[in-house]
Design an enzyme around this catalytic site. Structure first.
Site, short mmCIF file in Angstrom:
data_model
loop_
_atom_site.label_atom_id
_atom_site.label_comp_id
_atom_site.label_asym_id
_atom_site.label_seq_id
_atom_site.Cartn_x
_atom_site.Cartn_y
_atom_site.Cartn_z
N CYS A 1 -5.32 -5.14 3.00
CA CYS A 1 -5.77 -4.67 4.31
C CYS A 1 -7.29 -4.57 4.35
O CYS A 1 -7.93 -4.15 3.38
CB CYS A 1 -5.17 -3.30 4.60
N ILE B 1 -13.53 -3.96 -7.31
CA ILE B 1 -12.64 -3.78 -8.46
C ILE B 1 -13.47 -3.55 -9.74
O ILE B 1 -13.02 -3.85 -10.84
CB ILE B 1 -11.65 -4.95 -8.63
N ARG C 1 -13.58 -3.15 -0.88
CA ARG C 1 -12.60 -2.71 -1.88
C ARG C 1 -12.96 -3.33 -3.23
O ARG C 1 -12.32 -4.26 -3.70
CB ARG C 1 -11.18 -3.06 -1.41
N LYS D 1 6.39 1.07 -1.86
CA LYS D 1 5.76 -0.25 -1.94
C LYS D 1 4.70 -0.29 -3.05
O LYS D 1 4.69 -1.21 -3.87
CB LYS D 1 5.08 -0.58 -0.59
N ASN D 2 3.82 0.68 -3.06
CA ASN D 2 2.68 0.59 -3.98
C ASN D 2 3.08 0.83 -5.43
O ASN D 2 2.39 0.39 -6.34
CB ASN D 2 1.55 1.51 -3.53
N ASP E 1 -3.61 6.89 3.39
CA ASP E 1 -2.61 6.04 4.04
C ASP E 1 -1.86 6.77 5.16
O ASP E 1 -1.04 6.16 5.85
CB ASP E 1 -1.60 5.51 3.01
N ARG F 1 4.33 -5.74 6.24
CA ARG F 1 3.95 -5.74 4.82
C ARG F 1 4.44 -4.47 4.13
O ARG F 1 4.61 -4.46 2.92
CB ARG F 1 2.42 -5.77 4.68
#
Ligand code: EPZ
Length: 430
Positions: A117, A124, A122, A22-23, A305, A397
């Site tokens: 999530c 940037i 988080r 996914k990432n 994760d 997701r």
């Protein structure tokens, strides 16, 4: 509201195919718009987050054609504007990859502030620092991050924290900047390497991905390509830990065992047998699990994760274990739910102290985020009785066909939408 109904107690046994990462996919889809020529991407996982990325691309005029469930053709030449504020994109973290991709290609991007999530702050700032070092102006207006540059110039960038997102974003912009960029303290995750390989297959000149220092020689144009995304390390790891907690025997197929080394090592430490072959890993949990300590770290360390999944396993392991979360500060929210299933875990700051119990018991619980949600599913699969899991939208997701894949391994799990369906599930599986 859709939920998972799970009756625990069946060991998971069999083989399961792992999908594309996914990432990696989120970044590679964004990067695909950087050329005007057609790009074909294979092994794209069919997930809410990847669909949201494709939708966002269509909203700016990019042609997206699904060739089959996991293959997509993208034509960036029809791109009409650089403003991404599609509603679905606001919910996903990977939306920030359009900043690097569009800044590189068009010298301008406007993207809704990223969601994702809720696992702690988080920021940037490192993405912004990187763009500015390349000569771009970056500002936030009306909920959008706007970045633009008259000229994008290669630079020497030292990232203050090891960040997957910042490394990839700067890499994408630098791929089409003038001159050489050096990114120091880069993230080394397999998906960083995958994105670099993808960009190189489009004609970029990137060296050193997978090490601390990435060197990029900017090119003025990228061309079309065909590329297959790497397998998902975290989906694989989740099934490996599901085998451990259910005392099962599961082979994860279509994986790169090297990417799973930190996960395999911990499984062996707690008493599982792990067998690796070329593109598969088998986990057998024949003995009772024992305690260990683990600290999450950037790759090649143990992934954040996978932190909830190992905590679920240690909750059922003999003795006292300590799990330290060093990447995100708010990633133990699921512990309250696990406690409702009988776990004995105390959280102090970024540390969980776990006294292993003999069993979990089924309960009604909620998925607080993607990986914690998946971990709670594994706990329910190991538990005595029925569990009902709410908020499965988070799990969807990041895990394609999760209930179906688990069913193929013998799990009793169903997606249910009403009290009546829950009753039917209880009767059928009781
Ligand atoms: C990516 O998030 C993944 N998301 C996450 O996966 C994953 O947990 C994380 O990397 C770590 O591996 C996507 O790829 C879409 P980071 P990202 O930048 O890029 C700090 C999942 O479940 N930081 O590597 O947002 C940050 O706060 C998700 O699939 C800054 O301080 O993570 C964190 O402490 C959840 N400033 C650390 O760095 C910045 O500018 C690592 O974050 C950027 C990050």
């Amino acid at each position: 509201m859709e939920q998972y109904a799970i009756r625990g107690g069946n060991p998971l046994v069999g083989e399961v195919e792992i999908g594309g990462a996914k990432n990696a996919a989120l970044a590679i889809l964004a990067a695909a718009v950087m050329t005007d020529e057609p790009v074909i991407i294979e092994n794209v996982p069919d997930l809410r987050d990847t669909m949201a990325m494709l939708q966002a691309m269509e909203s700016i005029g990019v042609v997206v054609e699904k060739l089959d469930r996991h293959t997509v053709k993208i034509i960036g030449g029809s791109l009409k504007n650089v403003v991404i504020e599609d509603d679905s994109i606001k919910k996903i973290r990977g939306s920030y990859y359009f900043l690097g991709a569009l800044l590189g290609k068009c010298r301008r991007a406007e993207v809704a502030l990223p969601g994702g999530c809720n696992i702690g702050l988080r920021p940037i700032d490192q993405h912004i620092k990187g763009f500015r070092a390349l000569g771009a102006d970056v500002r936030i207006e009306h909920g959008l991050i706007i970045t633009e540059a008259q000229q994008l110039k290669g630079s020497h960038i030292y990232l203050d924290v090891v960040s997957v997102g910042a490394t990839i974003n700067v890499l994408m912009a630098a791929a089409m900047a003038e001159g050489q960029t050096i990114i120091e303290n880069a993230a080394k995750e397999p998906h960083v390497v995958d994105v670099a390989n993808f960009l190189n297959s489009m004609g970029a000149n990137i060296k050193g991905a997978g090490t601390d220092v990435i060197r990029v020689k900017g090119v003025s144009k990228l061309h079309g390509t065909e590329y297959a995304i790497i397998p998902d390390q975290i989906e694989a790891g989740t099934f490996m830990f599901a085998a451990a907690v259910t005392k099962g025997d599961v082979t994860v197929k279509n994986v790169i065992p090297k990417h799973l080394e930190s996960i395999s090592a911990k499984l062996m430490e707690i008493g599982c047998e792990v067998e690796e072959s070329d593109d598969a890993v088998r986990v057998v949990a024949a003995k009772p699990l024992t305690h260990t300590h683990v600290k999450t770290l950037p790759y090649p360390g143990f992934p954040t994760d996978m932190q909830p999944q190992i905590t679920v396993a240690l909750g059922l392991s003999k003795g006292t274990s300590i799990v330290t979360e060093s990447i995100f500060e708010n990633r133990f929210k699921y512990v309250d739910e696990l406690t409702r299933m009988g776990a004995n875990i105390k959280v102090e700051g970024n540390t969980a102290i776990i006294d292993g119990v003999n069993k979990y018991t089924g309960a009604s619980i909620s998925a607080p985020d993607l990986r914690a949600g998946a971990a709670l599913v594994t706990a329910a699969l190991a538990a005595e009785g029925v569990s009902i899991i709410d908020d499965i939208k988070f799990i969807e997701r990041g895990y394609e066909d999760f209930p179906q894949k688990l069913q193929s391994l013998g799990a009793l799990i169903e997606k249910v939408g009403s009290e009546r369906e829950i009753q039917k599930f209880r009767l059928k599986t009781g």
